[in-house]
Design an enzyme around this catalytic site. Structure first.
Site, PDB file in Angstrom:
ATOM      1  N   ASP A   1       0.833  -1.207   0.000  1.00  0.00           N
ATOM      2  CA  ASP A   1       0.000   0.000   0.000  1.00  0.00           C
ATOM      3  C   ASP A   1       0.868   1.259   0.000  1.00  0.00           C
ATOM      4  OD1 ASP A   1      -2.366   1.355  -0.095  1.00  0.00           O
ATOM      5  OD2 ASP A   1      -2.898   1.056   2.016  1.00  0.00           O
TER       6      ASP A   1
ATOM      7  N   ASN B   1     -10.849  -2.661  -5.581  1.00  0.00           N
ATOM      8  CA  ASN B   1     -10.050  -1.783  -6.445  1.00  0.00           C
ATOM      9  C   ASN B   1     -10.647  -1.636  -7.850  1.00  0.00           C
ATOM     10  OD1 ASN B   1      -6.865  -2.903  -5.015  1.00  0.00           O
ATOM     11  ND2 ASN B   1      -8.106  -1.131  -4.450  1.00  0.00           N
TER      12      ASN B   1
HETATM   13  C1  IPE Z   1      -5.410  -2.745  -0.176  1.00  0.00           C
HETATM   14  O1  IPE Z   1      -5.061  -1.433  -0.465  1.00  0.00           O
HETATM   15  C2  IPE Z   1      -5.488  -3.562  -1.422  1.00  0.00           C
HETATM   16  C3  IPE Z   1      -4.211  -3.851  -2.066  1.00  0.00           C
HETATM   17  C4  IPE Z   1      -3.031  -3.560  -1.593  1.00  0.00           C
HETATM   18  C5  IPE Z   1      -4.302  -4.549  -3.309  1.00  0.00           C
HETATM   19  P1  IPE Z   1      -6.180  -0.293  -0.647  1.00  0.00           P
HETATM   20  O2  IPE Z   1      -5.456   0.978  -0.804  1.00  0.00           O
HETATM   21  O3  IPE Z   1      -7.110  -0.699  -1.718  1.00  0.00           O
HETATM   22  O4  IPE Z   1      -6.946  -0.388   0.752  1.00  0.00           O
HETATM   23  P2  IPE Z   1      -7.737   0.706   1.576  1.00  0.00           P
HETATM   24  O5  IPE Z   1      -8.711   1.353   0.635  1.00  0.00           O
HETATM   25  O6  IPE Z   1      -6.749   1.677   2.108  1.00  0.00           O
HETATM   26  O7  IPE Z   1      -8.392  -0.068   2.682  1.00  0.00           O
HETATM   27  C1  IPE Z   2      -1.467   0.110  -3.454  1.00  0.00           C
HETATM   28  O1  IPE Z   2      -1.268   1.472  -3.542  1.00  0.00           O
HETATM   29  C2  IPE Z   2      -1.758  -0.525  -4.785  1.00  0.00           C
HETATM   30  C3  IPE Z   2      -3.153  -0.937  -4.965  1.00  0.00           C
HETATM   31  C4  IPE Z   2      -4.067  -0.956  -4.054  1.00  0.00           C
HETATM   32  C5  IPE Z   2      -3.553  -1.364  -6.294  1.00  0.00           C
HETATM   33  P1  IPE Z   2      -2.483   2.507  -3.581  1.00  0.00           P
HETATM   34  O2  IPE Z   2      -2.856   2.735  -4.989  1.00  0.00           O
HETATM   35  O3  IPE Z   2      -3.583   2.051  -2.692  1.00  0.00           O
HETATM   36  O4  IPE Z   2      -1.772   3.787  -2.978  1.00  0.00           O
HETATM   37  P2  IPE Z   2      -2.395   4.836  -1.959  1.00  0.00           P
HETATM   38  O5  IPE Z   2      -2.942   4.066  -0.796  1.00  0.00           O
HETATM   39  O6  IPE Z   2      -3.469   5.567  -2.691  1.00  0.00           O
HETATM   40  O7  IPE Z   2      -1.244   5.695  -1.570  1.00  0.00           O
HETATM   41 MG    MG Z   3      -4.042   2.354  -0.754  1.00  0.00          MG
END
Ligand code: IPE
Ligand code: IPE
Ligand code: MG
Length: 240
Positions: A16, A64
């Site tokens: 994340d 996602n």
């Molecule tokens: C969790 O990250 C899912 C993945 C790393 C694939 P998100 O960024 O989607 O999760 P939330 O929205 O912070 O809970």
């Molecule tokens: C994790 O990074 C990757 C996925 C969930 C696909 P994010 O895209 O959630 O990055 P932040 O949380 O917005 O920084």
């Molecule tokens: Mg995220």
């Protein structure tokens, strides 16, 4: 740094913070995802060097799919490119590649690339299994397992008593069947939640949360997490 001897068998990552990493630099979110792929590559190699048997990455959740189409398409394209590029490295490192999730939602070309990489890396004596969770959610997994159990029960023919599920049977129907539950789950970017990842399988997993954003998480950070894990006292509800 002392060498951790109490090595986890299965390490899982909730990767994340890619978007925030990019935002901080005035870049597009996709640039953060691209840099995050480098972290995957480094952690994958480090896991092999350490002799970790299973390493898994939460790459894209069921939720996602609700992100803007541009980001979803960018992520799927990146996934396609990364698999293509890293297949030779996986072969070199003796890695068996696997993908878990709702494959029906993926495009044909990505699915084909995944199948191909799984096929060529599928060896009897692989050193490390690398699992990508793609279009996955913990609730989806439990529901599909339950539905398959019910379908099998009906196929066998129910006579009188309703089918009875137990923990062992359900585990066998989960998409992770045959893979040991994670010993260590690492989540980057400071968030402290499971975000619908492996809900069933993490019942006794050790959690490690770090403020580091995923694109910055490299082998020193991984080594640090392993050190912390090595000092944990896992009791599984029993007395020692
Ligand atoms: C969790 O990250 C899912 C993945 C790393 C694939 P998100 O960024 O989607 O999760 P939330 O929205 O912070 O809970
Ligand atoms: C994790 O990074 C990757 C996925 C969930 C696909 P994010 O895209 O959630 O990055 P932040 O949380 O917005 O920084
Ligand atoms: Mg995220």
């Amino acid at each position: 740094m002392s060498e951790p001897n109490n090595l986890p068998r299965h390490v899982s990552f909730i990767m994340d913070g890619n978007g925030r990493w990019a935002c901080k630099r005035g870049l597009d979110r996709i640039d953060g995802h691209r840099e995050g792929a480098e972290s995957v590559r480094e952690c994958m190699k480090f896991a092999v060097e350490k002799g970790i048997r299973y390493i898994s990455f939460f790459a894209f959740s069921e939720e996602n799919w609700e992100r803007p189409a541009e980001e979803v398409e960018g992520l799927m394209h990146l996934m396609f490119q990364a698999i293509k590029k890293e297949t030779p490295t996986m072969l070199e490192y003796g890695i068996r590649f696997r993908v878990i999730g709702d494959m029906n939602r993926l495009g044909d070309s990505l699915r084909k690339e995944i199948d191909e990489c799984c096929k060529v890396t599928d060896k009897e004596n692989c050193g490390t299994d690398m699992i990508i969770f793609l279009s996955y959610s913990g609730k989806w997994d439990i529901i599909q397992a339950f539905n398959m159990f019910m379908a099998d029960s009906f196929r066998k023919g129910i006579s009188g008593n309703p089918p009875v599920l137990d923990a062992g049977i359900l585990s066998g129907y989960l998409s992770t069947s045959g893979i040991p539950d994670p010993d260590l789950l690492i989540r980057t970017s400071g968030e402290q939640r499971i975000s619908n990842f492996m809900l069933w399988q993490t019942a006794y997993t050790e959690y490690y949360f770090t403020e580091t954003l995923w694109p910055d998480f490299r082998k020193n950070d991984f080594a640090r997490a392993l050190e912390v894990y090595a000092k944990r006292d896992r009791r599984f509800g029993k007395l020692k």
